[in-house]
Design a protein around this motif. Sequence first.
Motif, PDB file in Angstrom:
ATOM      1  N   GLY A   9      26.148  25.125 -27.717  1.00  0.00           N
ATOM      2  CA  GLY A   9      27.272  25.052 -26.804  1.00  0.00           C
ATOM      3  C   GLY A   9      26.813  24.914 -25.375  1.00  0.00           C
ATOM      4  O   GLY A   9      25.650  24.627 -25.092  1.00  0.00           O
ATOM      5  N   LEU A  10      27.765  25.129 -24.468  1.00  0.00           N
ATOM      6  CA  LEU A  10      27.513  25.041 -23.029  1.00  0.00           C
ATOM      7  C   LEU A  10      27.491  26.448 -22.446  1.00  0.00           C
ATOM      8  O   LEU A  10      28.405  27.243 -22.714  1.00  0.00           O
ATOM      9  N   VAL A  11      26.470  26.740 -21.660  1.00  0.00           N
ATOM     10  CA  VAL A  11      26.343  28.064 -21.066  1.00  0.00           C
ATOM     11  C   VAL A  11      25.756  27.923 -19.668  1.00  0.00           C
ATOM     12  O   VAL A  11      25.022  26.969 -19.388  1.00  0.00           O
ATOM     13  N   HIS A  12      26.106  28.850 -18.797  1.00  0.00           N
ATOM     14  CA  HIS A  12      25.526  28.851 -17.463  1.00  0.00           C
ATOM     15  C   HIS A  12      24.112  29.408 -17.497  1.00  0.00           C
ATOM     16  O   HIS A  12      23.763  30.213 -18.386  1.00  0.00           O
ATOM     17  N   SER A  16      23.339  33.620 -22.471  1.00  0.00           N
ATOM     18  CA  SER A  16      22.727  33.754 -23.789  1.00  0.00           C
ATOM     19  C   SER A  16      23.493  32.953 -24.837  1.00  0.00           C
ATOM     20  O   SER A  16      24.710  32.745 -24.700  1.00  0.00           O
ATOM     21  N   LEU A  17      22.787  32.523 -25.846  1.00  0.00           N
ATOM     22  CA  LEU A  17      23.374  31.884 -27.018  1.00  0.00           C
ATOM     23  C   LEU A  17      22.579  32.300 -28.244  1.00  0.00           C
ATOM     24  O   LEU A  17      21.373  32.556 -28.135  1.00  0.00           O
ATOM     25  N   THR A  18      23.248  32.299 -29.381  1.00  0.00           N
ATOM     26  CA  THR A  18      22.554  32.563 -30.634  1.00  0.00           C
ATOM     27  C   THR A  18      22.783  31.397 -31.587  1.00  0.00           C
ATOM     28  O   THR A  18      23.927  31.025 -31.847  1.00  0.00           O
ATOM     29  N   LEU A  19      21.702  30.818 -32.050  1.00  0.00           N
ATOM     30  CA  LEU A  19      21.769  29.749 -33.033  1.00  0.00           C
ATOM     31  C   LEU A  19      21.514  30.315 -34.427  1.00  0.00           C
ATOM     32  O   LEU A  19      20.683  31.211 -34.588  1.00  0.00           O
ATOM     33  N   SER A  20      22.217  29.767 -35.389  1.00  0.00           N
ATOM     34  CA  SER A  20      22.024  30.165 -36.779  1.00  0.00           C
ATOM     35  C   SER A  20      21.771  28.931 -37.635  1.00  0.00           C
ATOM     36  O   SER A  20      22.246  27.843 -37.315  1.00  0.00           O
ATOM     37  N   LEU A  79      18.094  32.198 -33.968  1.00  0.00           N
ATOM     38  CA  LEU A  79      17.359  32.129 -32.703  1.00  0.00           C
ATOM     39  C   LEU A  79      18.245  32.725 -31.623  1.00  0.00           C
ATOM     40  O   LEU A  79      19.267  32.125 -31.260  1.00  0.00           O
ATOM     41  N   GLN A  80      17.861  33.873 -31.141  1.00  0.00           N
ATOM     42  CA  GLN A  80      18.570  34.511 -30.038  1.00  0.00           C
ATOM     43  C   GLN A  80      17.938  34.015 -28.748  1.00  0.00           C
ATOM     44  O   GLN A  80      16.737  34.210 -28.524  1.00  0.00           O
ATOM     45  N   MET A  81      18.741  33.381 -27.893  1.00  0.00           N
ATOM     46  CA  MET A  81      18.238  32.789 -26.660  1.00  0.00           C
ATOM     47  C   MET A  81      18.840  33.522 -25.476  1.00  0.00           C
ATOM     48  O   MET A  81      20.072  33.525 -25.309  1.00  0.00           O
ATOM     49  N   ASN A  82      17.999  34.123 -24.678  1.00  0.00           N
ATOM     50  CA  ASN A  82      18.430  34.898 -23.520  1.00  0.00           C
ATOM     51  C   ASN A  82      17.897  34.292 -22.235  1.00  0.00           C
ATOM     52  O   ASN A  82      16.926  33.524 -22.252  1.00  0.00           O
ATOM     53  N   ARG A  83      18.526  34.643 -21.155  1.00  0.00           N
ATOM     54  CA  ARG A  83      18.104  34.164 -19.823  1.00  0.00           C
ATOM     55  C   ARG A  83      17.846  32.669 -19.851  1.00  0.00           C
ATOM     56  O   ARG A  83      16.794  32.185 -19.429  1.00  0.00           O
ATOM     57  N   LEU A  84      18.832  31.946 -20.336  1.00  0.00           N
ATOM     58  CA  LEU A  84      18.689  30.503 -20.499  1.00  0.00           C
ATOM     59  C   LEU A  84      18.541  29.801 -19.161  1.00  0.00           C
ATOM     60  O   LEU A  84      19.109  30.220 -18.143  1.00  0.00           O
TER      61      LEU A  84
END
Length: 119
Positions: A9-12, A16-20, A79-84
């Motif tokens: 998705g779109l995030v600032h 954070s985003l989580t991919l599965s 995949l947990q993605m933080n501080r993108l």
Amino acid sequence: VQLQASGGGLVHAGGSLTLSCAASGTPFQINNVAWYRQAPGKERDLVASISVSGSTTYADSVKERFIISRDNAKQVLTLQMNRLKPEDTAVYYCYLRGAMAWDMGKDYWGQGTQVTVSS
């Protein structure tokens, strides 16, 4: 074997985003799995991997920010993605290496999920 990725998705920036990635058609617990990404005009690069034993590796650019994990019972790779960061913008692909007698070493890819990080 099928891999179904979701969660992009779109995030600032800073978010954070989580991919599965849901796997089917293989006894997931015997497979080494990973996430790759491909930015426009660039090659597909390894982001993170997790082995059958649970050992993990990360690209230097995502260390300390991303966490890869697997749930063998549910056959899901996460995949947990933080501080993108904007430079994390890419299409993310889940990957599985075949480990049965009939597909040993074969590469399987999910369909890709778009991650866009705005500045």
